[in-house]
Each structure stands twice: as structure tokens, then as C-alpha cells.
Design a protein around this motif. Structure first.
Motif, PDB file in Angstrom:
ATOM      1  N   ALA A 125       0.796  -1.265   0.073  1.00 51.40           N
ATOM      2  CA  ALA A 125       0.040   0.091   0.032  1.00 51.40           C
ATOM      3  C   ALA A 125       0.601   1.210   0.145  1.00 51.40           C
ATOM      4  O   ALA A 125       0.470   2.264   0.383  1.00 51.40           O
ATOM      5  N   LYS A 126       2.075   1.060  -0.711  1.00 53.93           N
ATOM      6  CA  LYS A 126       2.669   2.410  -0.701  1.00 53.93           C
ATOM      7  C   LYS A 126       2.921   2.971  -2.078  1.00 53.93           C
ATOM      8  O   LYS A 126       2.933   4.120  -2.138  1.00 53.93           O
ATOM      9  N   PRO A 192       2.929   3.073   4.291  1.00 53.41           N
ATOM     10  CA  PRO A 192       1.600   2.531   3.675  1.00 53.41           C
ATOM     11  C   PRO A 192       0.628   3.564   3.852  1.00 53.41           C
ATOM     12  O   PRO A 192       0.659   4.278   4.788  1.00 53.41           O
ATOM     13  N   ASN A 193      -0.389   3.840   2.819  1.00 54.05           N
ATOM     14  CA  ASN A 193      -1.239   4.677   2.710  1.00 54.05           C
ATOM     15  C   ASN A 193      -2.478   3.811   2.466  1.00 54.05           C
ATOM     16  O   ASN A 193      -2.983   3.845   1.278  1.00 54.05           O
ATOM     17  N   ARG A 575      -4.356   2.132   9.170  1.00 55.71           N
ATOM     18  CA  ARG A 575      -4.118   2.925   7.914  1.00 55.71           C
ATOM     19  C   ARG A 575      -2.833   2.111   7.213  1.00 55.71           C
ATOM     20  O   ARG A 575      -2.915   2.480   5.839  1.00 55.71           O
ATOM     21  N   GLY A 576      -2.166   1.314   7.824  1.00 61.06           N
ATOM     22  CA  GLY A 576      -1.181   0.809   6.909  1.00 61.06           C
ATOM     23  C   GLY A 576      -1.668  -0.927   6.418  1.00 61.06           C
ATOM     24  O   GLY A 576      -0.798  -1.457   6.001  1.00 61.06           O
ATOM     25  N   GLU A 577      -2.625  -1.049   7.017  1.00 61.90           N
ATOM     26  CA  GLU A 577      -3.404  -2.498   6.556  1.00 61.90           C
ATOM     27  C   GLU A 577      -3.793  -2.655   5.266  1.00 61.90           C
ATOM     28  O   GLU A 577      -4.738  -1.677   4.867  1.00 61.90           O
ATOM     29  N   GLY A 578      -3.704  -3.616   4.304  1.00 57.85           N
ATOM     30  CA  GLY A 578      -3.911  -3.479   3.175  1.00 57.85           C
ATOM     31  C   GLY A 578      -5.549  -4.461   3.000  1.00 57.85           C
ATOM     32  O   GLY A 578      -6.266  -4.275   2.189  1.00 57.85           O
ATOM     33  N   ASP A 579      -5.564  -5.650   3.793  1.00 53.49           N
ATOM     34  CA  ASP A 579      -6.731  -6.388   3.751  1.00 53.49           C
ATOM     35  C   ASP A 579      -7.962  -6.036   4.391  1.00 53.49           C
ATOM     36  O   ASP A 579      -7.941  -5.369   5.484  1.00 53.49           O
TER      37      ASP A 579
END
Lengths: 646, 330
Positions: A125-126, A192-193, A575-579
Motif C-alpha cells: 500500500a505504498k 503505507p497509505n 492505516r497501513g493494513e491492506g486487507d
């Protein structure tokens, strides 16, 4: 109705999001060229005379195909609405301006392609890779490419140029832009965003697609070395001032004062919004890049006309008189509802329903970070807040102030939200003086001889609540009732009606007992959790804790209580989690902690509001969501509304 | 006379300087500044502003500087370059915003004053001469009603009635499409068909006041021996009243002309908002709430100048109208 709103729309998995978008794009590409492309008759003469290229050349190679709400429309007409005073940019944002890289769908469930036909999110997520439609053009016919994105990013990185900038200027997570080719670019974040797509799809996402390098470059010294001198000659102090005036970004009011400024919207400025204008008009953008399912170029409606009026009374009368074709803003108040209902036949309009995103009519925020130790201790005591909550007779307030509309509600996700939890929404809402007394005493308050509570040491307790009557006239009405109700319960309340600036100035100083505000975050739970946790400067109940969390004003920051800190940890993870599933789970944990600690007190769930639309105006859904970030009615595609011939 | 006017002009410059100083101070009195309001609005909308960027803006706008420095920059810009500064909210030079609206204000309120005097003078004279007659009572009652109804309320009632009776929404000064047209017979007619409402509203209260003052003064004058003498010498009743008593009775009215212009501008703010008139009032109100200080300062300053000029005019008229007042060297 709104299952998995946030789950889906916020956090697309890289693979799935891309696959979905590509599949859609492929479908559109296959469908579009096969159909005969048509245009508004008012453009025919211009094309014949050679002033405009034919419609096929004006559209991109794969225009966005929009499915009409009910039916394919017909061209023509003028949509009349109104602005409240000269600085009501929000209404223009909601009708004309909502065309970012991506947008929300009509269900507010998914993020769908717009100027960008597809995008890809890296696993961490970057890195976000966007692909613009090929052959997009500004309304002056000049191409819209990644150069324009690059220009907007560069400009917003200028330390002396001030726009909101959002993620472009976030010091906690800096972003770099990488341009691959004319249609492809990447945002590369340091950390990550996970919330970028939502920011881009909301009304705040318009900044980076609103500046034409070709036009705005002339005010920018690195491109035009004479820009600073020219600005001085034009009466501006600096080039930045001239840039802000001639080339305003996103939805800034002054953006509509310059007809020369290129746009990507369905309608473009004709009569500008200046300081003395009493109306603003827009006309169709011949280069608009969307078509309906039969290949007709949108929009259907040729012109917009907005009355500029400081007078709500005038606007109400205009609407009653049938001189407004669609509007909700300013006129759709509770007080006006019966008036508009009765006037439907005479005014030849109908009323539609709007579900507000807000969770509460008024949020009472006791200052948990009060600079006075005794008060801080009291306000931080959960029993005190529970006692106050039980002392409020919500049914009376709903009857008197809201003509019976709404229901007792705490500041919690709305019933339509996937995060709705009845316990959170309803806890401590019953009016129960005995229970209230019990909790207030548990909070260490002592009843004096006059029946009023005092601090344990016998010193008198008067709670002052700040409010802004000019912002929401119903707040003082509600507070006056609450004042009587609390007085009956033994708590002395003072209502402090002040100016909005003073309201904000008091926050960092920390010398206020309580402030009230509206219940943001009822549907947009993840993006706007200000009342569930101390995440933004709007979390007035814990201004110093949020300062600690955000790190932007270190001089007033205070270490939060352990539970608040735990929420912040969870939010950082989120905020940094993709799932998406994990993110939902994290948000639920944050909400559970919020529910247990009960930081703010709510009154009632706002009843639905309404819009009014002329009877012959079609393709408007009967029910809409009403929010700021989801700028109603723009996600319902006003460019496919039309006037039916009768 | 010349010496008087010269003296007054010098005093005017000093007064204006004082006015500008006070105006600028008043605007800076409330806590916060334009940026506080700006950040507040963005913040309430869910957008965030980098505090560093706000600091940069504060520097750029000069908000951090001491009052005197800010004041000097502003006032020297006006005096030396005719530059009233930038409006923060409109992101445009103040001068580009105010003239059109101030023009509308003066036009509209000038007309209101004319109507007011045209109505009030004959009624006032009549009420004094025919004291306790039916006409006098009617004028008195009408006047008190006019005085008692708040202007904004009267405006609301007019709007409502015109909607209910004629299906017309009155508001603004022109029909759509006429605002930017050139002045022509058609446009003047359009203007008058809109302007009657605000003129009526703005002139009612003032009319009532004028009638009462004129009536009271004239009653005092009419009893004086010189009026009796004039009648005894065979002057017609009309002449006997108009030649001197009315002129004398006008004295207090004329000497307040100077206050009329600014009073009209400030008293018409709410009416302008209700009737949506593109005058200076709503612009002033809006700029004050958003703390757009150069714009607000410019409007307040210009109101001050109007007062000063108005006072000069009233003194000159007074000198001409009242035979007892003699200015000049001897």
C-alpha cells in the motif's frame, strides 16, 4: 442497505481492484466506438462552421460510459438553482466540480474509475499506479495528461504556495510522484497509505486534477520567469496571490470567477462568480468525456444558472414559486418541510428523500483535557458523563425541536452503516433521573442544600457549554431544554453562544468545559472517527490527546489515557493494513473501546432531509445519501439528469 | 467662508486618519484572524492543513507583525497607491470588489433619502399647520407604525405578500440577465420594478422620524411673533409659513445629513441580506464574520469618509439655509 460499504470501497485488494477496473475499461472500450456518437444540437452549428472538431475527435478513445438512472435522456434546458451568498463554493462542488481521478458509485459502496480508467495498488500500500484515459481534453481542447498532474503536485509542494494539499502535504507520510508516460503515473509513499483511494474519491480529491499546466504555468516563476513581475503589475502582492486568484484549485470559490481557467467538468463557467455577481451561469463543456449507454455525449442539460443570494427567504420563495429546478442545500430545513410539501402542486416540483451521513443532531463534548485539574478529573470520570446522559430527556427535545423526527441516539455508527451496533447507539439514552443521580454521585459530586451538585470539596459546579447559534440555530434551542433538564437533575448549566473563531481559538488553550458540534462520522466511520477516538483537531473532547497523536502541535500535546492510546495504535495499524477484512476488524476494535469509554454524549439521530426537484427533471434517484465527503448530489451524476419534454 | 471651508478640510483629513486607525483596530479586536476562520472551515469539512503551511501564510499575510506595522502598510498603500490590500476570502484586490457594491448602496440609499424627504416634508408641514386635525392624526399613526416595524421584518412581509398575491419573488435589484446589461430605458424600468421594495422599506422609518421632528420644530416656530408680524403685514399664508418658519425648522434635519449616508448603509445591512441586494452591507457583514480584515477595513473606512463628507455638506447647507448662522471673516 449499505452492506460492506467501507470494506469494499476503501481498501481494494491490489489484484482485485485492478482486475475489476480493467475488466470494466475493456467493456467500455468495446462498447463505445460501436455506437453512433451524438451531441447536443447547440453544438451542431459550431462543428459545421469548423469552430469545434466533430464529437468523435473531442471524446477520448474510451470515454466513460454512464448508465442513466432511469432512461436515456434528451438534450437541452437550463438547470436553475441557487448559491447562498458569494462564497458558497460547496454547492458548485456538488453540482459541477466532482470529477476527480476516481469517484464513488451511486450506492456509496465502491470506488469507480473516472479520469483514471484503472489503477493498481502495491501489496504494501505504498505505491499507487494510475492510468488516465487516453485523449482526455480540457474544455479549451488542450490535452489533459500526466503533465498536468505533475504540475499540480509540484505547485502544492511549493512552501510559499498554500492550498490544502491533503496527502500531497502530509508531513507524516511524504509522497513522491513518478511520471511513466503521458497517461501513467505513480504516487510513491514513504509509509503505507490505505486511505488514499477514499481521499481521491471524496470531494477533497479534486485538487490534483484541477490545474492545467498549459494555462496555470504562465503564473508560475519556474515556467514563466516573469510571473512575479506580471503579478505585481496586475495588482497582486506576489505570484502566489495571483496564482490563487487566477488558478484556484479544486472547489475554491474564486475558481469560478475566471472563465479562462480550463476545466474537466461537464459544465464550464460562462458568467463568473465575482464579488458583485447576483448570478453565475455555466454552459456545457463540448469536450466532456462521458457518454451514455447509447453513445450520446453528456451532459444532457445545456446550461446551469445559479442565483447568488444572501437571503434564505428569497431562495425558499424562489423554490416555492417553481423557479428552482433542483436544490437541497440551504432550503431543505425541518421548518420548511411542511411548506414545501404543501407547495408541490403550485410549484410543479416533487420532494425526494436524503439520508444524512451524520449520526447525531448535536454532540456534547466535555473537555477531558481541561487545564483546570479538578474539572479535568470530573470530565474524565465516565460516571459523570453517564449521569449527564441519563438526565437528558431526549424525547422532549425531539418533539419540541425536531417536530418528532429522529430517535434518541448516542454518537455511534448509523443504522445504515455496517459498523452499526445497537448497544453503542442506545446506551445511556433513557431518561432516568434516579440513575442519573446515582452516577453523578459515583463521580464524586455532592448535593448541596439548594439541591444542586457541588464538587466534593463543596465548591460550586457550573458547567459552561460553548455553542454557535449562527452555524446551527437548533443548537441553542436544544441546549435551552437541556439546561432545564439538567437543572432539574441538580447540574447548573450555562450556555455560552460565541463566534466561530473564538470557538476554535479556545481549543488549543484548553480552557473550556464543553463544546457542541454536529455528529460527523455516522456513515463515514473509518474516514471520520473523530468522536470514537481522538484522531483529529475536531476531536474537541480530547484536543491535547489528538495533538499527541498527530504530532502537529507538540507544544500542547499530552499523553493520552491508556485506552485512547490503544485506539491510536489500532488506527495506525488500520492505516497501513491492506486487507479489507482486517481493517474492518481493527475499526470494530476501535469502536468497542469507544463504546466502553463513552467519550462524548449524543442526543438524537437526525431525521431524513429532502431535496426538491421539478417534476419534469428526470434520472434523479428518489433517495440519496447526504454527506460532505460524498458530495451529494454529484455521485448521482447530475450530467445525466435531463428535462423531459411534456 | 473660504477660511471656514479650509479649516474644515484640514480637520477632515485628521478625522479620516483617526477613523482609519480606529477602523483597523476594531477589525483586529476579535480573537484569531482570517486564517483561523479559514482553517476552521477546512477542518470542519474534514480537510487538514499543514500547520507549517499556515505559519507560512501568516508570514506572507503579515499577521505576526505588530499592529502599528500592519496598520502602516495598509494605510500607506491606500494613500500612496490607492491600494486597499487584498481580500483574503476572494483572493482578489479589495478595490475590485467594493466599488460596484458601494455604487449600488449610494444609488439605492440616495433614492431612499430623496423619497423620504419628498414624503416627510409636506406631511410634516401639514401636520404642524393643521395641528390635531384628522390628517395630523393619520400622519402621526402612520409615522409611528413605520417607525415601530423593524425594517427587516417589513422586508419579509413585503416578500411574502408579493409572493402570495402576485406570485413574484422580489429580491435583488435586477432581473436575471439584466445585471450586466448597459443602462437603458429598459434597464432603468427593470431597476425601478425591483428597487421600489427596498426603497419603501428603507424610507419608512426615516420618514416617520422626519415628520415628527419637523412637526415639533415648526409648531414652536409658528407661535413666534415674527410669524404673527408676517401675517399682519399681509403675507400669504403659504409664504408666511414657507419663507422663514420652515427654514428654521429644517435646521436639525439638515445638520444631521452627515449621518444619513452611513446610517443608511449600516441600517440597511439586514434589509440587504433579506432582500438580497448587491450593496455594501452584506459584503461588510460577510467580511466581518470571516475576518477578511482589509475588505472590512476598506468598507468601514469608506463609511467613515462618507460621514465626514456628509457633515461638511450639512454644514454648508446649514449656512445657506439658516439666516441666523453667519460664517466667515466678518
Amino acid at each position: 442497505m449499505k452492506q460492506d460499504v467501507l470494506v469494499h470501497r476503501t481498501f481494494k485488494r491490489p489484484g482485485r481492484g485492478l482486475a475489476g477496473a480493467v475488466a470494466l475499461a475493456a467493456l467500455l472500450a468495446a462498447a463505445a466506438p460501436a455506437l453512433a456518437q451524438q451531441q447536443s444540437p447547440i453544438l451542431d452549428a459550431l462543428v459545421e462552421s469548423g469552430e469545434l472538431p466533430p464529437v468523435a475527435e473531442r471524446l477520448p478513445t474510451n470515454p466513460l460510459v454512464v448508465e442513466p438512472v432511469d432512461s436515456v435522456g434528451t438534450y437541452g434546458g437550463t438547470w436553475r438553482s441557487a448559491l447562498r451568498g458569494g462564497l458558497d463554493n460547496a454547492w458548485i462542488a456538488r453540482t459541477v466540480a466532482y470529477d476527480g481521478l476516481v469517484r464513488y458509485d451511486r450506492e456509496w459502496k465502491e470506488i469507480i474509475p473516472n479520469l483514471a480508467e484503472s489503477w493498481e495498488v502495491s501489496e504494501d500500500a505504498k505505491t499507487y499506479t494510475f492510468k488516465l484515459r487516453e485523449g482526455l481534453k480540457w474544455n479549451n481542447g488542450k490535452p489533459f495528461t500526466t503533465a498536468d498532474i505533475e504540475f499540480a503536485v509540484q505547485l502544492h509542494k511549493e512552501p510559499t504556495y498554500v492550498g490544502p494539499g491533503g496527502f500531497l502535504r502530509n508531513p507524516n507520510n511524504p509522497v513522491e510522484l513518478e511520471v511513466v508516460d503521458e497517461t501513467t503515473f505513480k504516487f510513491i509513499f514513504e509509509k503505507p497509505n490505505g486511505v488514499l483511494m477514499d481521499e481521491l474519491a471524496s470531494v477533497n480529491g479534486l485538487t490534483i486534477v484541477s490545474l492545467s499546466k498549459d494555462y496555470c504555468g504562465q503564473f508560475y516563476p519556474p515556467i514563466n520567469p516573469k510571473a512575479a513581475e506580471e503579478a505585481k503589475a496586475a495588482g497582486f502582492d506576489t505570484w502566489e496571490a495571483m496564482m490563487l486568484n487566477r488558478c484556484a484549485w479544486a472547489t475554491e470559490t474564486i475558481r469560478w470567477a475566471n472563465p479562462d481557467l480550463p476545466f474537466m467538468n461537464a459544465w464550464m463557467v460562462k458568467e463568473p462568480l465575482t464579488g458583485s455577481a447576483t448570478r453565475v451561469t455555466f454552459e456545457r463543456n463540448p469536450y466532456y468525456w462521458k457518454v451514455d449507454t447509447e453513445g450520446n455525449q453528456l451532459p444532457y442539460i445545456d446550461n446551469l444558472e445559479m442565483r447568488v443570494s444572501d437571503s434564505v427567504e428569497e431562495l425558499t420563495l424562489l423554490a416555492l414559486n417553481g423557479q428552482i429546478d433542483f436544490q437541497d442545500r440551504h432550503i431543505s430545513t425541518v421548518a420548511n418541510q411542511p411548506l414545501f410539501f404543501d407547495g408541490q402542486e403550485a410549484g410543479d416540483y416533487r420532494m425526494g428523500e436524503e439520508i444524512q451521513s451524520s449520526s447525531n443532531t448535536m454532540v456534547i463534548q466535555f473537555n477531558l483535557n481541561h487545564i483546570d485539574a479538578k474539572r479535568r478529573e470530573l470530565f474524565q470520570n465516565k460516571d459523570f458523563r453517564i449521569g449527564i446522559s441519563h438526565a437528558i430527556d431526549r424525547a422532549e427535545i425531539i418533539d419540541v425541536v425536531f417536530t418528532g423526527q429522529g430517535e434518541p441516539f448516542q454518537v455511534a455508527p448509523r443504522p445504515e452503516s455496517p459498523f452499526y451496533n445497537e448497544t453503542y447507539a442506545k446506551q445511556y439514552t433513557e431518561f432516568d433521573p434516579a440513575l442519573a443521580a446515582q452516577h453523578l454521585e459515583a463521580a464524586g459530586l455532592v448535593k448541596g442544600a439548594d439541591g444542586m451538585y457541588t464538587f466534593a470539596d463543596g465548591s460550586p459546579l457550573v458547567v459552561t457549554i460553548d455553542t454557535i447559534a449562527s452555524l446551527r440555530p437548533e443548537w441553542p434551542d436544544m441546549l435551552e431544554l437541556i439546561q432545564l433538564q439538567l437543572e432539574a437533575a441538580g447540574i447548573k448549566l450555562e450556555i455560552n453562544n460565541i463566534d466561530r473563531t473564538l470557538y476554535y481559538d479556545k481549543r488549543p488553550i484548553g480552557d473550556y468545559d464543553a463544546q457542541v458540534w454536529g455528529g460527523d462520522g455516522g456513515l463515514d466511520v473509518v474516514q471520520e472517527p473523530r468522536y470514537y477516538m481522538a484522531n483529529s483537531p475536531e476531536s474537541v473532547w480530547a484536543f491535547r490527546w489528538q495533538a499527541w497523536f498527530n504530532g502537529t502541535t507538540p507544544d500542547i500535546a499530552e499523553e493520552p489515557a491508556p485506552w485512547a492510546k490503544q485506539q491510536m495504535d489500532l488506527y495506525n495499524q488500520l492505516r497501513g493494513e491492506g486487507d479489507p477484512a482486517k481493517r474492518t476488524d481493527l475499526m470494530k476494535q476501535i469502536l468497542t473501546i469507544g463504546q466502553e469509554n463513552f467519550p462524548v454524549i449524543g442526543v438524537s439521530l437526525p431525521g431524513n432531509t429532502y431535496y426538491i426537484a421539478k417534476n419534469n427533471m428526470r434520472n434523479i434517484p428518489q433517495t440519496m445519501f447526504q454527506a460532505y465527503l460524498f458530495p451529494t448530489p454529484a455521485p448521482y451524476d447530475p450530467f445525466q439528469w435531463y428535462f423531459a419534454a411534456e | 467662508m473660504l477660511r471656514f471651508v479650509t479649516g474644515r478640510l484640514i480637520a477632515m483629513v485628521l478625522t479620516m486618519w483617526a477613523v482609519s486607525f480606529v477602523a483597523f483596530a476594531i477589525i483586529q479586536l476579535p480573537p484569531g484572524d482570517y486564517l483561523t476562520t479559514y482553517v476552521a472551515t477546512l477542518s470542519a469539512n474534514g480537510d487538514r492543513v499543514d500547520p507549517a503551511a499556515i505559519d507560512a501564510l501568516r508570514q506572507q499575510y503579515g499577521f505576526g507583525e505588530p499592529y502599528l506595522v500592519q496598520y502602516w502598510k495598509w494605510v500607506s498603500g491606500i494613500v500612496l497607491r490607492g491600494d486597499f490590500g487584498q481580500s483574503f476570502e476572494w483572493k482578489a484586490p479589495v478595490t475590485s470588489l467594493i466599488w460596484g457594491r458601494l455604487g449600488n448602496s449610494i444609488l439605492l440609499e440616495g433614492l431612499a433619502v430623496v423619497v423620504m424627504w419628498l414624503v416627510a416634508l409636506p406631511i410634516g408641514i401639514y401636520a404642524a399647520v393643521r395641528k390635531y386635525s384628522l390628517g395630523d392624526y393619520l400622519a402621526t399613526i402612520g409615522g409611528f407604525i413605520g417607525l415601530a416595524i423593524p425594517n427587516f421584518f417589513f422586508a419579509l412581509i413585503l416578500m411574502y405578500l408579493s409572493f402570495v398575491w402576485f406570485g413574484e419573488t422580489i429580491g435583488g435589484l435586477f432581473s436575471p440577465g439584466m445585471e450586466n446589461a448597459r443602462w437603458s430605458v429598459e434597464r432603468i424600468w427593470d431597476f425601478l420594478s425591483h428597487a421600489w421594495a427596498p426603497i419603501l422599506v428603507l424610507s419608512t422609518a426615516g420618514t416617520a422620524e422626519l415628520i415628527r421632528i419637523l412637526r415639533a420644530n415648526l409648531l414652536d416656530e409658528l407661535k413666534k411673533p415674527y410669524v404673527t408680524t408676517a401675517r399682519a403685514k399681509g403675507l400669504s399664508e403659504m409664504r408666511a409659513i414657507l419663507k422663514y418658519p420652515v427654514r428654521v425648522a429644517l435646521n436639525p434635519l439638515v445638520s444631521t445629513i452627515g449621518w444619513l449616508l452611513p446610517a443608511l448603509v449600516s441600517s440597511s445591512v439586514i434589509v440587504s441580506v433579506v432582500l438580497n441586494l448587491p450593496t455594501a452591507g452584506p459584503l461588510l457583514l460577510r467580511s466581518l464574520t470571516s475576518q477578511d480584515m482589509y475588505l472590512a477595513g476598506a468598507i468601514i473606512m469608506l463609511l467613515g469618509i462618507l460621514t465626514v463628507i456628509g457633515t461638511l455638506i450639512s454644514d454648508l447647507i446649514l449656512a445657506w439655509i439658516d439666516p441666523r448662522i453667519r460664517y466667515g471673516s466678518k
